[in-house]
Design a protein around this motif. Structure first.
Motif, PDB file in Angstrom:
ATOM      1  N   ARG A  85       0.803  -1.228   0.000  1.00 20.75           N
ATOM      2  CA  ARG A  85       0.000   0.000   0.000  1.00 20.75           C
ATOM      3  C   ARG A  85       0.835   1.276   0.000  1.00 20.75           C
ATOM      4  O   ARG A  85       0.359   2.326  -0.414  1.00 20.75           O
ATOM      5  CB  ARG A  85      -1.016  -0.002   1.125  1.00 20.75           C
ATOM      6  CG  ARG A  85      -0.503   0.253   2.498  1.00 20.75           C
ATOM      7  CD  ARG A  85      -1.695   0.228   3.435  1.00 20.75           C
ATOM      8  NE  ARG A  85      -1.324   0.695   4.745  1.00 20.75           N
ATOM      9  CZ  ARG A  85      -2.157   1.252   5.587  1.00 20.75           C
ATOM     10  NH1 ARG A  85      -3.406   1.431   5.252  1.00 20.75           N
ATOM     11  NH2 ARG A  85      -1.769   1.632   6.767  1.00 20.75           N
ATOM     12  N   LEU A  98     -13.088  -0.922  -9.326  1.00 23.31           N
ATOM     13  CA  LEU A  98     -14.240  -1.374  -8.543  1.00 23.31           C
ATOM     14  C   LEU A  98     -15.505  -0.819  -9.195  1.00 23.31           C
ATOM     15  O   LEU A  98     -15.683   0.401  -9.280  1.00 23.31           O
ATOM     16  CB  LEU A  98     -14.110  -0.914  -7.093  1.00 23.31           C
ATOM     17  CG  LEU A  98     -12.846  -1.437  -6.401  1.00 23.31           C
ATOM     18  CD1 LEU A  98     -12.719  -0.850  -5.006  1.00 23.31           C
ATOM     19  CD2 LEU A  98     -12.820  -2.949  -6.340  1.00 23.31           C
ATOM     20  N   PHE A 100     -18.526  -0.523  -8.471  1.00 23.28           N
ATOM     21  CA  PHE A 100     -19.560   0.170  -7.698  1.00 23.28           C
ATOM     22  C   PHE A 100     -19.131   1.565  -7.263  1.00 23.28           C
ATOM     23  O   PHE A 100     -19.894   2.275  -6.629  1.00 23.28           O
ATOM     24  CB  PHE A 100     -19.950  -0.675  -6.472  1.00 23.28           C
ATOM     25  CG  PHE A 100     -18.772  -1.213  -5.705  1.00 23.28           C
ATOM     26  CD1 PHE A 100     -18.174  -0.461  -4.735  1.00 23.28           C
ATOM     27  CD2 PHE A 100     -18.262  -2.474  -5.999  1.00 23.28           C
ATOM     28  CE1 PHE A 100     -17.089  -0.944  -4.040  1.00 23.28           C
ATOM     29  CE2 PHE A 100     -17.170  -2.971  -5.303  1.00 23.28           C
ATOM     30  CZ  PHE A 100     -16.581  -2.208  -4.330  1.00 23.28           C
ATOM     31  N   LEU A 101     -17.896   1.938  -7.587  1.00 27.22           N
ATOM     32  CA  LEU A 101     -17.412   3.282  -7.226  1.00 27.22           C
ATOM     33  C   LEU A 101     -17.216   4.119  -8.487  1.00 27.22           C
ATOM     34  O   LEU A 101     -16.954   3.577  -9.565  1.00 27.22           O
ATOM     35  CB  LEU A 101     -16.075   3.183  -6.487  1.00 27.22           C
ATOM     36  CG  LEU A 101     -16.049   2.433  -5.147  1.00 27.22           C
ATOM     37  CD1 LEU A 101     -14.635   2.451  -4.566  1.00 27.22           C
ATOM     38  CD2 LEU A 101     -17.015   3.053  -4.153  1.00 27.22           C
ATOM     39  N   THR A 102     -17.329   5.429  -8.334  1.00 25.30           N
ATOM     40  CA  THR A 102     -17.037   6.307  -9.472  1.00 25.30           C
ATOM     41  C   THR A 102     -15.526   6.322  -9.685  1.00 25.30           C
ATOM     42  O   THR A 102     -14.766   5.821  -8.844  1.00 25.30           O
ATOM     43  CB  THR A 102     -17.509   7.748  -9.184  1.00 25.30           C
ATOM     44  OG1 THR A 102     -16.762   8.230  -8.062  1.00 25.30           O
ATOM     45  CG2 THR A 102     -18.994   7.812  -8.895  1.00 25.30           C
ATOM     46  N   GLU A 105     -13.831   8.029  -6.866  1.00 22.01           N
ATOM     47  CA  GLU A 105     -13.796   7.198  -5.655  1.00 22.01           C
ATOM     48  C   GLU A 105     -12.801   6.043  -5.783  1.00 22.01           C
ATOM     49  O   GLU A 105     -12.127   5.678  -4.820  1.00 22.01           O
ATOM     50  CB  GLU A 105     -15.194   6.647  -5.360  1.00 22.01           C
ATOM     51  CG  GLU A 105     -16.166   7.721  -4.898  1.00 22.01           C
ATOM     52  CD  GLU A 105     -17.619   7.280  -4.995  1.00 22.01           C
ATOM     53  OE1 GLU A 105     -18.450   7.888  -4.314  1.00 22.01           O
ATOM     54  OE2 GLU A 105     -17.923   6.352  -5.776  1.00 22.01           O
ATOM     55  N   ILE A 109      -9.912   6.023  -2.769  1.00 17.87           N
ATOM     56  CA  ILE A 109      -9.765   5.001  -1.718  1.00 17.87           C
ATOM     57  C   ILE A 109      -8.326   4.508  -1.602  1.00 17.87           C
ATOM     58  O   ILE A 109      -7.876   4.142  -0.529  1.00 17.87           O
ATOM     59  CB  ILE A 109     -10.722   3.792  -1.898  1.00 17.87           C
ATOM     60  CG1 ILE A 109     -10.507   3.107  -3.229  1.00 17.87           C
ATOM     61  CG2 ILE A 109     -12.159   4.172  -1.681  1.00 17.87           C
ATOM     62  CD1 ILE A 109     -10.987   1.662  -3.219  1.00 17.87           C
ATOM     63  N   VAL A 110      -7.611   4.535  -2.740  1.00 18.91           N
ATOM     64  CA  VAL A 110      -6.208   4.109  -2.691  1.00 18.91           C
ATOM     65  C   VAL A 110      -5.399   5.115  -1.868  1.00 18.91           C
ATOM     66  O   VAL A 110      -4.549   4.740  -1.052  1.00 18.91           O
ATOM     67  CB  VAL A 110      -5.635   3.959  -4.121  1.00 18.91           C
ATOM     68  CG1 VAL A 110      -4.153   3.651  -4.097  1.00 18.91           C
ATOM     69  CG2 VAL A 110      -6.380   2.855  -4.855  1.00 18.91           C
ATOM     70  N   ARG A 112      -6.611   7.130   0.462  1.00 20.50           N
ATOM     71  CA  ARG A 112      -7.014   7.017   1.877  1.00 20.50           C
ATOM     72  C   ARG A 112      -6.361   5.812   2.521  1.00 20.50           C
ATOM     73  O   ARG A 112      -5.898   5.862   3.661  1.00 20.50           O
ATOM     74  CB  ARG A 112      -8.530   6.877   1.996  1.00 20.50           C
ATOM     75  CG  ARG A 112      -9.248   8.168   1.700  1.00 20.50           C
ATOM     76  CD  ARG A 112     -10.555   8.290   2.460  1.00 20.50           C
ATOM     77  NE  ARG A 112     -11.243   9.485   1.976  1.00 20.50           N
ATOM     78  CZ  ARG A 112     -12.140   9.467   1.011  1.00 20.50           C
ATOM     79  NH1 ARG A 112     -12.487   8.325   0.451  1.00 20.50           N
ATOM     80  NH2 ARG A 112     -12.698  10.576   0.598  1.00 20.50           N
ATOM     81  N   ASN A 113      -6.319   4.719   1.771  1.00 25.32           N
ATOM     82  CA  ASN A 113      -5.710   3.499   2.301  1.00 25.32           C
ATOM     83  C   ASN A 113      -4.221   3.692   2.571  1.00 25.32           C
ATOM     84  O   ASN A 113      -3.656   3.090   3.486  1.00 25.32           O
ATOM     85  CB  ASN A 113      -5.931   2.345   1.316  1.00 25.32           C
ATOM     86  CG  ASN A 113      -5.531   1.002   1.891  1.00 25.32           C
ATOM     87  OD1 ASN A 113      -5.909   0.674   3.003  1.00 25.32           O
ATOM     88  ND2 ASN A 113      -4.761   0.254   1.152  1.00 25.32           N
ATOM     89  N   ARG A 157      -4.743   5.246 -10.805  1.00 25.95           N
ATOM     90  CA  ARG A 157      -4.873   4.578  -9.502  1.00 25.95           C
ATOM     91  C   ARG A 157      -3.526   4.039  -9.025  1.00 25.95           C
ATOM     92  O   ARG A 157      -3.198   4.115  -7.840  1.00 25.95           O
ATOM     93  CB  ARG A 157      -5.886   3.438  -9.611  1.00 25.95           C
ATOM     94  CG  ARG A 157      -6.119   2.714  -8.303  1.00 25.95           C
ATOM     95  CD  ARG A 157      -7.177   1.632  -8.418  1.00 25.95           C
ATOM     96  NE  ARG A 157      -6.724   0.533  -9.263  1.00 25.95           N
ATOM     97  CZ  ARG A 157      -7.456  -0.553  -9.525  1.00 25.95           C
ATOM     98  NH1 ARG A 157      -8.669  -0.662  -9.027  1.00 25.95           N
ATOM     99  NH2 ARG A 157      -6.986  -1.506 -10.293  1.00 25.95           N
TER     100      ARG A 157
END
Lengths: 239, 378
Positions: A85, A98, A100-102, A105, A109-110, A112-113, A157
């Motif tokens: 990470r 993913l 289900f994410l825009t 997003e 998330i990457v 934030r992770n 990403r």
């Protein structure tokens, strides 16, 4: 040049005794800052196995992997996750965004992770979406994008959290030649801009002249080809 | 970390709304199935001990080895005075139970169970639809439950039937007083009951019901009664209710069937619920693998799967509970009611949530067993 990652005598075997299969045989390799390498070889030669080991997803049977001069402890899952990470960026064959994410997003998330703060994520996200010409796609879902656009998002990403190493497994396999070439050029440009080590697995030999190094693997044995030879190779294979 | 867990969990679930609806419906039905089977058992247990619990007394004095409320045998009527005279007893009255034959106004005959009430009418019906409990003091007057109107062939106050050659005039209709034995209860006074009960003579009753004076220990009083009166058994209300329930539940084949059915309902409900939750995680296995490869901690993925299981499970349980309570309401005036208690409801919800957690645990194990090569090739 600064060494970022090194393989020291890495081997990988499956099974034991009479049915022992050695997929990788004593791979010694060093990767330097900003260097773009391409890994080629026939199916089943061990490319993905090597990429999985470089990505800290698979433990080698022998030898060690050094990242930033530190040996990776493959027995400690938590530290492997931490390496992935913080230091690694991945681009998969089918982008694997993913659904289900825009797009925004998927990238956020990457960040934030990886522990980035919201301002940093926003700044980084704006920059990457602009550079990869994805600004208009920001609030769309992956299903609304073309294959090439999805791979551009995958590049963003992979780079968002400023990894020192980016690994890509056949990122152009699902794309036509022109789109694939554009994607690889963008990937190289962005990785160089970020001074990240880039390792790309591909079957498409037409891409080889675009890279700094060509690593060839056959029957688990890795060798390095001269770039000029690869350039000649491309002459014969390009349509 | 929670800033990732909750949005990912929610978005993953709401992305395919039809799948989400079907999953929640599946869990709701599974929960309802389990709750209904357990509810039948609880309703059955409550029916078994309803008269004992609704009597509102502390102590029941009866013939030795009385197996259940319905199987009480005769004891002398003067036991009432004997019990009342024991120090610590504040009040004591009698109750008579016996079997009799009811003859419809148009001649049809069925077996019934007579419950003869003493002056205070303790042990009588606790809910009345029409008429008054006091009416049973009138000669030849009885109260029957609305559930058995058709069975007994009486529909209005004043309707008449016969028992053992004596008239039985309807003085009221109770509500929700079910009988476990399928023989309708006929409430009347002890005096009337003696006319309808050939096996009892005028100086016999079945039970002495007693209330303990305030601040007196029930066990002390019980011991005094046992010491003073021979050939009787003394049980508290809870003990007698438990004995009656145990008799019907464990000593008759019917009870075992109810228990097995309830357990099967619980098991099938748990399996359906777990399978449904497991399936929704498996649907997203490629996405979990991607997250794992991208460096998301196993702990984060566990939290995502757990949050999804608990939220889907919670929604399903809420909807299943609404269905269950609607079914309880609908069955309240049927011979086989669905009922529950706060303890049973909480236990069932806790068990269901445990199933959700177990399903998420199995799902996550499947994710962590993924081959990394799978991650690369999608």
């Amino acid at each position: 040049m600064k060494s970022i990652m090194a393989c020291q005598g890495i081997s990988k075997s499956y099974g034991s005794g009479d049915i022992l299969e050695r997929v990788l045989k004593r791979v010694d390799l060093e990767f330097f800052e900003g260097q773009a390498s391409v890994l080629v070889g026939p199916s089943g030669s061990g490319k993905t196995t090597l990429l999985s080991i470089l990505g800290c997803l698979l433990a080698p049977s022998e030898g060690q992997l050094l990242i930033a001069s530190e040996a990776v402890n493959f027995s400690d899952k938590s530290s492997l996750t931490e390496v992935r990470r913080q230091k690694l960026g991945f681009i998969f064959q089918h982008a694997q965004l993913l659904p289900f994410l825009t797009i925004e997003e998927n990238l956020a998330i990457v960040g934030r992770n990886a522990g980035m703060d919201d301002d940093d994520i926003k700044q980084r996200l704006d920059g990457l979406l602009y550079r990869l010409e994805l600004k208009a796609m920001r609030y769309k879902h992956p299903a609304q994008l073309s294959g090439g656009q999805r791979q551009r998002v995958a590049i963003a990403r992979a780079l968002l959290h400023r990894p020192s190493i980016v690994l890509a497994d056949e990122p152009t396999a699902a794309l036509d030649w022109n789109t694939g070439k554009t994607v690889v050029e963008l990937l190289l440009e962005q990785a160089r801009m970020e001074k990240a080590v880039l390792v790309v697995v591909t079957h498409d030999t037409r891409m080889l002249p675009l890279f700094d190094r060509i690593l060839s693997i056959a029957d688990g044995i890795l060798s390095e080809q001269a770039q000029t030879a690869a350039a000649e190779n491309i002459f014969y294979t390009q349509p | 970390m929670h800033s990732i867990v909750i949005p990912i969990s929610i978005r993953m679930l709401t992305h395919n709304q039809m799948r989400l609806i079907m999953t929640v419906i599946g869990i709701a039905i599974a929960f309802f199935l389990a709750a209904a089977q357990i509810g039948l058992m609880v309703g059955w247990i409550n029916t078994n001990s309803a008269i004992i619990k609704h009597a509102g007394v502390d102590i029941w004095v009866m013939a030795e080895e009385t197996r259940a409320f319905e199987y009480g045998t005769a004891i002398p009527r003067h036991r009432i005075q004997q019990v009342a005279s024991i120090p610590g007893v504040a009040w004591a009255e009698g109750l008579l139970t016996s079997w009799s034959l009811w003859q419809h106004p148009h001649g049809e005959r069925i077996n019934v169970e007579i419950i003869g009430l003493d002056r205070s009418l303790v042990g009588g019906p606790w809910m009345l639809l029409d008429g008054a409990t006091e009416n049973v003091i009138q000669p030849k007057t009885v109260i029957v439950d609305e559930l058995h109107q058709k069975l007994l062939g009486v529909y209005n106050l004043g309707d008449e039937a016969e028992m053992q050659g004596s008239r039985a005039i309807i003085g009221g209709f109770s509500k929700g007083v079910r009988t476990f034995t399928a023989l309708p209860f006929i409430f009347t006074s002890i005096n009337n009951a003696l006319d309808y009960s050939p096996s009892y003579n005028d100086e016999e009753i079945t039970y002495v019901l007693a209330r303990i004076a305030p601040n007196i220990d029930a066990n002390d009083v019980r011991n005094r009664i046992i010491k003073e009166i021979n050939n009787i058994e003394v049980l508290t209300t809870d003990e007698f209710a438990e004995r009656s329930v145990k008799y019907w539940m464990l000593e008759t084949g019917v009870g075992i069937t109810v228990i097995i059915t309830a357990l099967l309902g619980l098991l099938v409900g748990a399996v359906i619920m777990s399978q449904t939750l497991f399936a929704i995680t498996q649907d997203h296995i490629a996405n979990y693998a991607t997250l794992l490869a991208l460096g998301f901690h196993q702990k984060t993925l566990r939290q995502i799967v757990l949050a999804q299981s608990l939220s889907l499970g919670g929604l399903g349980i809420i909807i299943g509970s609404i269905l269950f309570f609607a079914a309880c309401n609908a069955s309240a005036r049927s011979p086989i009611p669905l009922e529950t208690t706060p303890t049973v409801s909480m236990g069932l919800i806790a068990f269901s949530l445990l199933c959700c957690i177990a399903a998420s645990w199995f799902s996550i194990r499947a994710i962590f067993k993924l081959d990394p090569v799978t991650v690369f090739h999608g």
